[in-house]
Design an enzyme around this catalytic site. Structure first.
Site, PDB file in Angstrom:
ATOM      1  N   ASN A 185       0.839  -1.192   0.000  1.00 25.85           N
ATOM      2  CA  ASN A 185       0.000   0.000   0.000  1.00 25.85           C
ATOM      3  C   ASN A 185       0.878   1.248   0.000  1.00 25.85           C
ATOM      4  OD1 ASN A 185       0.586  -0.772   2.778  1.00 25.85           O
ATOM      5  ND2 ASN A 185      -0.942   0.707   3.470  1.00 25.85           N
ATOM      6  N   GLU A 199       0.346   5.334   0.638  1.00 27.84           N
ATOM      7  CA  GLU A 199      -0.555   6.405   1.054  1.00 27.84           C
ATOM      8  C   GLU A 199      -0.090   7.750   0.524  1.00 27.84           C
ATOM      9  OE1 GLU A 199      -2.117   4.444   5.234  1.00 27.84           O
ATOM     10  OE2 GLU A 199      -0.820   6.192   5.328  1.00 27.84           O
ATOM     11  N   GLU A 212      -2.963  -4.708  -3.131  1.00 26.03           N
ATOM     12  CA  GLU A 212      -3.476  -5.634  -4.139  1.00 26.03           C
ATOM     13  C   GLU A 212      -3.477  -4.992  -5.524  1.00 26.03           C
ATOM     14  OE1 GLU A 212      -4.703  -4.723  -1.193  1.00 26.03           O
ATOM     15  OE2 GLU A 212      -6.250  -6.120  -0.518  1.00 26.03           O
ATOM     16  N   CYS A 228     -10.372  -4.669  -0.037  1.00 24.12           N
ATOM     17  CA  CYS A 228     -11.495  -3.730  -0.073  1.00 24.12           C
ATOM     18  C   CYS A 228     -12.346  -4.000  -1.316  1.00 24.12           C
ATOM     19  CB  CYS A 228     -10.972  -2.289  -0.058  1.00 24.12           C
ATOM     20  SG  CYS A 228     -10.228  -1.749  -1.620  1.00 24.12           S
ATOM     21  N   CYS A 247     -10.591  -3.221  -4.688  1.00 21.72           N
ATOM     22  CA  CYS A 247      -9.624  -4.262  -5.064  1.00 21.72           C
ATOM     23  C   CYS A 247     -10.338  -5.526  -5.553  1.00 21.72           C
ATOM     24  CB  CYS A 247      -8.704  -4.589  -3.893  1.00 21.72           C
ATOM     25  SG  CYS A 247      -7.500  -3.284  -3.575  1.00 21.72           S
TER      26      CYS A 247
END
Length: 134
Positions: free
Chosen positions: A45, A47, A58, A93, A96
């Site tokens: 990830n 940010e 992902e 999520c 994804c």
């Protein structure tokens, strides 16, 4: 895919997690995406202070693979935890899941790992039963 392959995929997800850039949430996620011919694409990830420009682990793995011409995926392992805390299962999520639906068959395997010994396995169909398609 056998348990040896699953173990390696989970290990690769934990390695990818080490590259996560999460200064705001401190929630570190790693993913390892397996192609049909055995190549693994890692993702973490990333940010951003503006929030919406961030990207999930992902999707990072999928976008890396797709940008190199790949469209043949078998499985993904996903790991995640708050910095300094024990891991827990980290399901993808909704966005994804929809990206997975764009490129994967219903039986695509999704491994959620707490650590190297404890993981759960789902199919894309189980996690996104009524997926959107055009």
């Amino acid at each position: 895919m056998d348990d040896r392959d699953r173990t390696e995929l989970v290990r690769q997800a934990f390695l990818a997690q080490q590259q996560a850039y999460a200064p705001y949430s401190e929630f570190l996620v790693g993913a390892a995406l397996l192609t049909e011919d055995g190549k693994i694409y890692q993702g973490c990830n990333i940010e951003n202070a503006a929030y919406s420009p961030g990207n999930c682990a992902e999707r990072t793995a999928f976008f890396k693979a797709v940008s190199e011409g790949r469209r043949d995926f078998t499985a993904i392992a996903i790991v995640g935890n708050k910095r300094g805390e024990a891991g827990d299962y980290c399901p993808p999520c909704g966005v994804c899941r929809q990206v997975m639906a764009e490129f994967c068959k219903a039986d695509f395997e999704i491994l959620l790992a707490k650590d190297m010994e404890n993981w759960k396995s789902y199919t894309l169909e189980q996690l996104l039963p009524e997926r959107f398609t055009l």
